[in-house]
Write an enzyme that holds these catalytic residues in place. Structure first.
Site, PDB file in Angstrom:
ATOM      1  N   TYR A 153       6.763  48.178  62.378  1.00  0.00           N
ATOM      2  CA  TYR A 153       7.577  47.921  61.191  1.00  0.00           C
ATOM      3  C   TYR A 153       6.996  48.654  59.974  1.00  0.00           C
ATOM      4  CZ  TYR A 153      10.763  45.040  58.314  1.00  0.00           C
ATOM      5  OH  TYR A 153      11.760  44.587  57.465  1.00  0.00           O
ATOM      6  N   ASP A 189      -7.522  45.845  61.943  1.00  0.00           N
ATOM      7  CA  ASP A 189      -6.199  46.142  61.391  1.00  0.00           C
ATOM      8  C   ASP A 189      -5.815  45.005  60.451  1.00  0.00           C
ATOM      9  OD1 ASP A 189      -3.619  46.871  60.812  1.00  0.00           O
ATOM     10  OD2 ASP A 189      -2.939  47.017  62.886  1.00  0.00           O
ATOM     11  N   GLY A 191      -3.339  43.223  58.404  1.00  0.00           N
ATOM     12  CA  GLY A 191      -1.872  43.173  58.386  1.00  0.00           C
ATOM     13  C   GLY A 191      -1.336  43.850  59.624  1.00  0.00           C
ATOM     14  N   GLY A 193       0.869  43.261  61.910  1.00  0.00           N
ATOM     15  CA  GLY A 193       2.246  43.217  62.385  1.00  0.00           C
ATOM     16  C   GLY A 193       2.341  42.641  63.785  1.00  0.00           C
ATOM     17  N   THR A 213      -3.052  38.615  60.358  1.00  0.00           N
ATOM     18  CA  THR A 213      -1.654  38.544  59.942  1.00  0.00           C
ATOM     19  C   THR A 213      -1.398  37.211  59.270  1.00  0.00           C
ATOM     20  OG1 THR A 213       0.659  38.601  60.689  1.00  0.00           O
ATOM     21  CG2 THR A 213      -0.946  37.668  62.207  1.00  0.00           C
ATOM     22  N   CYS A 370      16.963  50.967  50.487  1.00  0.00           N
ATOM     23  CA  CYS A 370      15.619  51.542  50.614  1.00  0.00           C
ATOM     24  C   CYS A 370      15.687  52.967  51.142  1.00  0.00           C
ATOM     25  CB  CYS A 370      14.750  50.670  51.514  1.00  0.00           C
ATOM     26  SG  CYS A 370      14.276  49.092  50.764  1.00  0.00           S
TER      27      CYS A 370
END
Length: 398
Positions: A153, A189, A191, A193, A213, A370
């Protein structure tokens, strides 16, 4: 800017459209008036009830007053209600932003939003889980239908890619190569996802991975799908991290950190990096320092979001980390968002019983507005590489 990518031509004939234009077929067509909104849109080459796919089709005339009075928030909310529609929302926003119509009307409430962002820490630890609950926990099945097979994402890398799957795989491999991952290294990592990077790095580069997360759905997905890989995922705020890693990546998370916490993020990264470690920071960014998140995006999509300016990132890293490389491929986000939108449209029928028409219009507005913003180069996508400032030597980035 990445010389191998360029903004998509808004008039390109290969832009795919489908029948879900958001147009209300039952609503009467209202003739264009001399309203201020119509005059402003004309400056961007947009007509009310015109024949072009980027023209605004008006179904309730009072919506124009609300758009003028409430600016971005009014524009988005009147669209969600079906007061107006547009076949090609991405091109609609491309033209608005290229004409800089956002500077033509400045509601006084924006002064409060800017002041609030400086006075309050909207991304405090107490608020850290709000975006996970509001956005990322909509349902793993929903995101699986929209994203690539690894549920990545964030912006794909389209230099040599022909489709979304190739673009996201290329992005993941680009990150691993920039970090110089080697078997046996430990990768953090921040964040993580749905685990696209940690799973790819573990499978293809033989590294041991830790992810953090604020989304329960994301943690559950990783625990279920990647149980056989050396991956550990924690449901926690990044500020609680205090272990050492060879490499750190943060992909599409820094947009939630907030200007009051940029320094804290860099301090955590330095604390968790081994002396010869590298940090890759992949984030959307804005072109001006003293601005705030779009109020519609903040209210309906990403609560407490705050896009960084590149100078703010440099300020946060000062005397902590050295910026070794900066790579801008923001125009690739246009293609990524259009691919997500195509997948969303194709999959909508199976979710129409779970989400209502307002959600459909909201999500379409989010993805295509966006896309138009990236196409207009109104916002950017940066990959930064940082190293520990206390370590000498030359850093080479692929």
């Amino acid at each position: 800017m990445d010389s191998d990518t360029s903004a998509q031509d808004p008039n390109s004939s290969n832009l795919q459209r489908n029948s879900h234009s958001g147009r209300s077929s039952a609503a009467p067509v209202i003739q264009q008036s001399s309203h201020l909104a119509g005059e402003l849109l004309e400056r961007a080459g947009i007509r009310i009830n015109g024949d072009n796919p980027w023209d605004l089709q008006l179904h309730r005339p009072q919506a124009l007053d609300e758009i003028i009075a409430r600016h971005n928030l009014g524009l988005g909310e009147t669209y969600m209600r079906g007061d107006w529609s547009c076949e090609a929302l991405d091109e609609f926003f491309y033209r608005i932003l290229r004409a800089q119509l956002q500077h033509q009307i400045k509601p006084f409430r924006n002064l409060w939003r800017i002041t609030r962002s400086y006075l309050l820490n909207l991304q405090s630890e107490r608020r850290a889980f709000q975006v996970g609950e509001h956005h990322y926990d909509l349902g793993n099945d929903f995101y699986q239908s929209m994203l690539d097979s690894r549920m990545t994402y964030s912006c794909g890398y389209w230099k040599d890619a022909k489709d979304l799957e190739q673009a996201q795989t290329a992005k993941l491999d680009l990150i691993c190569r920039k970090l110089g991952l080697q078997p046996g290294m430990r990768l953090l990592d921040i964040g993580c996802g749905w685990g696209s990077l940690v799973s790819y790095a573990a499978e293809h580069y033989g590294v041991e991975c830790t992810g953090v997360t604020v989304s329960r759905e994301q943690k559950q997905f990783i625990d279920t799908h990647y149980a056989s890989l050396p991956i550990t995922v924690h449901l926690q705020d990044y500020r609680a991290l205090d272990a050492k890693y060879d490499r750190i990546a943060s992909v599409g998370m820094f947009e939630h950190v907030g200007r009051k916490n940029h320094r804290a993020f860099m301090e955590v990264s330095k604390r968790c990096l081994k002396p010869d470690g590298l940090l890759l920071l992949h984030t959307i960014g804005k072109n001006q320092r003293n601005t705030t998140c779009d109020p519609w995006i903040e209210k309906y999509i990403f609560p407490n979001g705050d896009l960084p300016f590149n100078g703010q990132i440099c300020d946060a890293a000062e005397e902590l980390l050295i910026a070794e490389d900066l790579h801008n491929f923001g125009s690739d986000y246009d293609k990524t968002l259009m691919a997500w939108h195509d997948n969303f449209e194709r999959s909508w029928e199976k979710f129409s019983g779970k989400f209502d028409t307002t959600f459909y219009r909201m999500w379409r507005y989010y993805l295509l507005s966006c896309a138009g913003a990236f196409r207009a180069r109104h916002i950017q996508l940066w990959q930064w590489i940082f190293s520990d400032r206390l370590e000498g030597g030359v850093r080479r980035v692929c």
